[in-house]
Design an enzyme around this catalytic site. Structure first.
Site, PDB file in Angstrom:
ATOM      1  N   GLU A  39      -5.332   6.534   4.988  1.00 28.65           N
ATOM      2  CA  GLU A  39      -4.790   5.625   3.979  1.00 28.65           C
ATOM      3  C   GLU A  39      -3.557   4.893   4.479  1.00 28.65           C
ATOM      4  O   GLU A  39      -3.389   3.703   4.220  1.00 28.65           O
ATOM      5  CB  GLU A  39      -4.469   6.396   2.695  1.00 28.65           C
ATOM      6  N   TYR A 122      -0.322   3.287  -4.697  1.00 24.48           N
ATOM      7  CA  TYR A 122      -1.725   3.249  -4.286  1.00 24.48           C
ATOM      8  C   TYR A 122      -2.126   4.501  -3.505  1.00 24.48           C
ATOM      9  O   TYR A 122      -3.091   5.191  -3.844  1.00 24.48           O
ATOM     10  CB  TYR A 122      -2.035   2.004  -3.425  1.00 24.48           C
ATOM     11  N   ASP A 140      -5.747  -0.964  -5.527  1.00 20.87           N
ATOM     12  CA  ASP A 140      -5.297  -1.685  -4.342  1.00 20.87           C
ATOM     13  C   ASP A 140      -5.627  -3.162  -4.566  1.00 20.87           C
ATOM     14  O   ASP A 140      -6.049  -3.554  -5.650  1.00 20.87           O
ATOM     15  CB  ASP A 140      -5.988  -1.154  -3.082  1.00 20.87           C
TER      16      ASP A 140
END
Length: 309
Positions: A39, A122, A140
DNA sequence: TTCCGGCTAA
DNA sequence: TTAGCAGGAA
């Protein structure tokens, strides 16, 4: 809040089940730490560029304590040219915190995740959802765009309001936890593959109804946003300076850095200083420059090979 | 709001 | 040439 007329949840879930990309971090058995690494790497960086680096990192630093045992410089080198190298520094610090305070395990709680370096609204929810299957809205840029179009009938999301966007997506999630988690992944996938910023491939869209299509696909009414230039900016200079240190193996003299941006010494020195401030590089006692954590390391022995002189 | 890389499809 | 890319932090 829901998709325009019909509730497209079932269609979206089915589409995702049949069409989800086979991304390496979606494989079974991937840990929270490994998801977190993916991520952070994926922030502002395309999947195709992240995948190979991520594979290397999983092999090299399978758990946070492994990375915590490496220097910042080693992590920065392994980061290569993914861009925004402060992410790598934050990930290293994150690894240290996880090893020291979290028993080497990434927490599943969103609030706990939010305390970690480099983990924002996020990323915290992405980890909670994709790794631990939590029913949380994961918003996102892709999800923001999909919701703007399918729900609000606008080509693009307006001013990003995290609070409003989270509430919007929350309202779209099915009650069932497992289905909700899949839904979040599906919304992102839809925005990444079908309903992209450049083009909306409506012919392949699984949603039975879309507010934007219903409205006749109106163009953006927003004022043209200011472009964040790159060429000639401090960011470019920082990149060039850091590239010198990443490519070499030890501390270097300032002259070695000066040559990569001779056109504007003032800007170059400003960029160099900002790298020091950010902790990406450091200066040795004798005035040389090195990647963070590598300034104290013995530079390649200059006089040890006296036999060759 | 602005700054923070590097790459590439169109 | 450039918009856009699984954002975060100050």
């Amino acid at each position: 809040m829901s998709f325009s007329k019909g509730n497209g949840t079932e269609e979206l879930l089915e589409w995702y089940r049949d069409n989800a990309r086979d991304l390496p971090w979606r494989r079974p058995g991937v840990t929270g730490w490994q998801i977190l690494m993916s991520e952070v790497m994926l922030q502002q960086t395309p999947v195709s560029r992240v995948a190979p680096i991520w594979e290397q990192w999983v092999a090299r630093w399978p758990v946070p304590s492994a990375m915590a045992g490496s220097s910042q410089g080693e992590v920065l080198r392994a980061w290569g040219k993914l861009g925004y190298p402060r992410r790598a520094l934050r990930l290293h610090e994150c690894a240290r915190v996880l090893a020291a305070d979290f028993d080497d395990v990434v927490p599943s709680d969103v609030d706990a995740l939010l305390t970690l370096p480099g983990v924002g609204a996020y990323t915290a929810r992405a980890v909670a959802c994709f790794c631990y299957g939590a029913r949380v809205p994961v918003v996102d840029t892709n999800v923001r765009r999909v919701v703007a179009r399918a729900v609000h009938g606008l080509v693009d999301a307006g001013n990003p309001s995290t609070t409003r966007d989270l509430a919007d997506v929350e309202a779209l999630l099915p009650t069932d936890t497992a289905r909700a988690a899949t839904m979040s992944a599906a919304l992102m996938e839809l925005g990444a593959v079908i309903c992209t910023a450049r083009s909306a491939d409506c012919a392949r869209c699984p949603l039975p109804d879309c507010a934007w299509v219903d409205a006749g696909k109106p163009p953006s009414t927003a004022a043209p946003k200011k472009v964040q230039k790159f060429a000639g900016t401090d960011r470019q200079v920082r990149g060039k300076l850091l590239d010198v240190l990443r490519a070499g193996s030890g501390a270097v003299e300032k002259a070695r850095l000066d040559i990569v941006w001779p056109q504007d010494p003032a800007q170059r020195d400003r960029a160099l200083d900002s790298l020091l401030v950010d902790g990406l590089i450091e200066q040795t006692d004798d005035g040389l420059f090195a990647l963070a954590g590598e300034g104290a390391q013995p530079s390649p022995p200059r006089n040890s090979s006296t036999a060759t002189r």
